[in-house]
Design a protein around this motif. Sequence first.
Motif, PDB file in Angstrom:
ATOM      1  N   GLU A 203       0.842  -1.201   0.000  1.00  0.00           N
ATOM      2  CA  GLU A 203       0.000   0.000   0.000  1.00  0.00           C
ATOM      3  C   GLU A 203       0.870   1.241   0.000  1.00  0.00           C
ATOM      4  N   TRP A 204       0.531   2.167  -0.871  1.00  0.00           N
ATOM      5  CA  TRP A 204       1.162   3.476  -0.934  1.00  0.00           C
ATOM      6  C   TRP A 204       0.128   4.502  -0.478  1.00  0.00           C
TER       7      TRP A 204
ATOM      8  N   ILE B 174      -1.042   8.106  -0.929  1.00  0.00           N
ATOM      9  CA  ILE B 174      -0.891   9.129  -1.961  1.00  0.00           C
ATOM     10  C   ILE B 174      -1.558  10.427  -1.520  1.00  0.00           C
TER      11      ILE B 174
ATOM     12  N   SER C 200      -5.418   5.800  -0.832  1.00  0.00           N
ATOM     13  CA  SER C 200      -4.636   4.573  -0.929  1.00  0.00           C
ATOM     14  C   SER C 200      -4.424   4.139  -2.380  1.00  0.00           C
TER      15      SER C 200
ATOM     16  N   VAL D 198       8.575   5.428  -9.733  1.00  0.00           N
ATOM     17  CA  VAL D 198       9.064   5.241  -8.371  1.00  0.00           C
ATOM     18  C   VAL D 198      10.545   5.554  -8.386  1.00  0.00           C
TER      19      VAL D 198
ATOM     20  N   ARG E  59      10.098   6.799  -3.176  1.00  0.00           N
ATOM     21  CA  ARG E  59       8.860   7.587  -3.267  1.00  0.00           C
ATOM     22  C   ARG E  59       8.200   7.319  -4.611  1.00  0.00           C
ATOM     23  N   ILE E  60       6.894   7.545  -4.637  1.00  0.00           N
ATOM     24  CA  ILE E  60       6.147   7.355  -5.865  1.00  0.00           C
ATOM     25  C   ILE E  60       5.616   8.713  -6.322  1.00  0.00           C
TER      26      ILE E  60
ATOM     27  N   ASP F 175       4.272   7.888  -0.303  1.00  0.00           N
ATOM     28  CA  ASP F 175       5.229   6.967   0.293  1.00  0.00           C
ATOM     29  C   ASP F 175       4.536   5.642   0.570  1.00  0.00           C
ATOM     30  N   LYS F 176       5.348   4.601   0.648  1.00  0.00           N
ATOM     31  CA  LYS F 176       4.818   3.290   0.987  1.00  0.00           C
ATOM     32  C   LYS F 176       4.384   3.290   2.435  1.00  0.00           C
ATOM     33  N   ASN F 177       3.244   2.693   2.701  1.00  0.00           N
ATOM     34  CA  ASN F 177       2.739   2.567   4.065  1.00  0.00           C
ATOM     35  C   ASN F 177       3.772   1.787   4.880  1.00  0.00           C
TER      36      ASN F 177
ATOM     37  N   LYS G 180       6.113  -1.926   4.090  1.00  0.00           N
ATOM     38  CA  LYS G 180       7.496  -1.815   3.638  1.00  0.00           C
ATOM     39  C   LYS G 180       8.249  -3.104   3.952  1.00  0.00           C
TER      40      LYS G 180
END
Length: 135
Positions: A36-37, A39, A53, A104, A108-109, A127-129, A133
């Motif tokens: 999960e990222w 956003i 999400s 990515v 970071r995305i 960022d990734k949750n 990670k």
Amino acid sequence: MKRIISMSILFCLSIGLNAQESTQNKTAIASTLIGEWIIDLRPTPDAEAYLKSFVIDSLVGKSFSGTFYGSPIENGLLNSDWESIFFAFTTQDNTYPYYHSGYVKDGRIYGISYCPGRGFTIPWNGDKNDNTKEP
């Protein structure tokens, strides 16, 4: 004859090493992306954060699936041939299709969404949750 056999062995070893590198690369990409990222979809730079999400559930070859803003990802594609991992996909609400792309980089995305029916485009990042990670 010995030379041909030696060259054949080296060639086979080379193919095996390339396959191993390819498998390791795919594993690294999957561990980077899957999860999960969180956003930030704020509409303007000075607006408060608007967090949604972006979930990548699976990665098969250059395709991926998941959800974005609660909608299923359609046509998710990756390009990992560059320094960053690039992606594109579509989603839909009850009325319009939405087109998304991004990359990515350094954990970071970054992306951009476009909806011609609503007449808007919006950049986003996240960022990734921490719970998804890799250790």
